[in-house]
Design an enzyme around this catalytic site. Structure first.
Site, short mmCIF file in Angstrom:
data_model
loop_
_atom_site.label_atom_id
_atom_site.label_comp_id
_atom_site.label_asym_id
_atom_site.label_seq_id
_atom_site.Cartn_x
_atom_site.Cartn_y
_atom_site.Cartn_z
N SER A 1 3.58 5.33 0.77
CA SER A 1 3.11 4.63 -0.43
C SER A 1 1.79 5.17 -0.97
O SER A 1 1.47 4.93 -2.14
CB SER A 1 2.96 3.13 -0.15
OG SER A 1 2.07 2.89 0.92
N HIS B 1 -4.20 0.12 -0.09
CA HIS B 1 -4.30 1.42 -0.76
C HIS B 1 -5.62 1.61 -1.49
O HIS B 1 -6.08 0.70 -2.18
CB HIS B 1 -3.15 1.57 -1.75
CG HIS B 1 -1.81 1.34 -1.15
ND1 HIS B 1 -1.17 0.11 -1.20
CD2 HIS B 1 -0.98 2.16 -0.46
CE1 HIS B 1 -0.01 0.20 -0.57
NE2 HIS B 1 0.13 1.43 -0.12
N ASP C 1 -5.74 -2.48 -3.47
CA ASP C 1 -5.05 -3.66 -2.97
C ASP C 1 -5.31 -3.81 -1.47
O ASP C 1 -6.30 -3.29 -0.97
CB ASP C 1 -3.55 -3.61 -3.31
CG ASP C 1 -2.82 -2.44 -2.66
OD1 ASP C 1 -3.39 -1.80 -1.75
OD2 ASP C 1 -1.67 -2.15 -3.06
#
Length: 362
Positions: free
Chosen positions: A36, A329, A326
């Site tokens: 991600s 990340h 977040d």
């Protein structure tokens, strides 16, 4: 002063990118494997909780929400522009025709080196699956260029960026509710297992024409807002148990680089010290214009890290002052620093033995 220094740095990076984009890229193509941290849309059509194709993700990205787990650019977006590409590398899910000659992004959120990693989140494409997708891409490159030798020569000049392992800790080893690996392996033996699997996939890439490899180390996962929310009494002290395991894995990545460089003279491997670069950012935040290092700009609960950024949630307004976007990340501002130092090292420890700019020129 800190905000001004960050603005100046971002302007300088933007000007550098514009100037580079006016000439041909220093590598003809850029292939990206990861999770991600660098996924740019491959999970959008999967039945998965690990998706970011909704607002406020992409709030600072020209195209809006694309599947990037960031408010804006990811590190590989920054690196792609510094390499000289006029646009970002296309995700495998939408790569078609001649576009694949520029490279492909195979990264998938929740993916790991081990196939089962991240299964509690639903669909994802593990490292072996990403490599299998690349083998399919190689066959398309051969068809486009019309000759196996021509394709091999072309692919040998490309940059292959591999950044996996984070989820093998975050969504496997340190998640005993869903996985038994934490009981089966010591941190040392688990890293050995990951490295053996990682090496196997590198050999497949090599067999299929890859010759310039950048292995991206795992970051300091124990410093993420999610881990701080769960495991830090003061909400600021990183989880050393997790970070120590990450360092063990990274040290073995360096050994992989050295072994391949010694045993495959027609290929070049390098290690990018994402852990060290990130540690510098959170240790010296003011140097980079950051004010908040222990909380997400968008999230819920303690450190904005107990639940990650929700659809439609209003993020913080001063996003460039937050290291994290977040619960897990980094935001665009931190990604610019990490991407820039991966491309051209600022400290000797940023890369071993080459930075990506040097790797491209070899």
């Amino acid at each position: 002063m800190a905000r001004m220094s960050l603005m100046i740095m971002m302007i300088m990076v933007a000007v550098t990118m514009i100037n580079i984009a006016k000439s041909d890229p220093i590598a003809p193509c850029y292939f990206i494997f990861g999770d991600s941290l660098v996924d740019n849309g491959n999970n959008n059509q999967l039945q998965s909780l690990a998706r970011a194709n909704y607002f406020p993700y992409g709030i600072d990205f020209a195209a809006g929400p694309t599947g990037r787990f960031s408010n804006g650019l990811t590190t590989v977006d920054v690196i792609a522009q510094l390499l000289g590409f006029e646009d970002y590398i296309t995700p495998y899910a939408s790569a078609r025709g001649q576009d694949i000659l520029r490279g492909v992004n195979y990264a998938s959120a929740a993916a790991g080196i081990r196939d089962e990693t991240g299964r509690q989140l639903g669909g994802r494409i593990a490292f072996a699956g990403q490599v299998a997708n690349h083998v399919n891409t190689v066959s398309q490159v051969v068809n486009i260029l019309g000759d196996q030798n021509e394709a091999s020569n072309y692919l040998s000049k490309c940059i292959y960026s591999i950044g996996l392992g984070s989820n093998d800790y975050l969504n496997n080893y340190f998640m005993p509710t869903f996985y038994s690996t934490g009981n089966q392996f010591s941190p040392e033996s688990y890293a050995d297992d990951l490295v053996a699997r990682y090496t196997e996939q590198l050999r497949v890439l090599y067999t299929n024409g890859a010759r310039k490899f950048a292995l991206i180390g795992v970051g300091a996962i124990g410093c993420s807002p999610n881990e701080l929310a769960q495991n830090s009494r003061d909400g600021r002290t990183c989880d050393e148990r997790i970070n120590s395991a990450n360092r063990i894995f990274n040290s073995k990545l360096i050994s992989i680089v050295d072994a391949f460089n010694q045993n495959t003279p027609d290929a070049k491997f390098t290690y990018i010290n994402a852990y060290g670069i990130f540690q510098d950012i959170i240790t010296n935040p003011a140097r980079y214009g950051f004010r908040v290092t222990n909380a997400g700009c968008c999230g819920v609960g303690r450190n904005n890290g107990q639940i990650t950024c929700l659809p439609g949630q209003a993020p913080c307004l001063n996003r460039n002052e937050y290291v994290f976007w977040d619960a897990f990340h980094p935001g665009e501002a931190a990604n610019i620093v990490i991407g820039r130092r991966s491309f051209k090292r600022e400290a000797a420890s940023d890369a071993h033995p080459y930075d990506i700019q040097q790797l491209a020129s070899l």
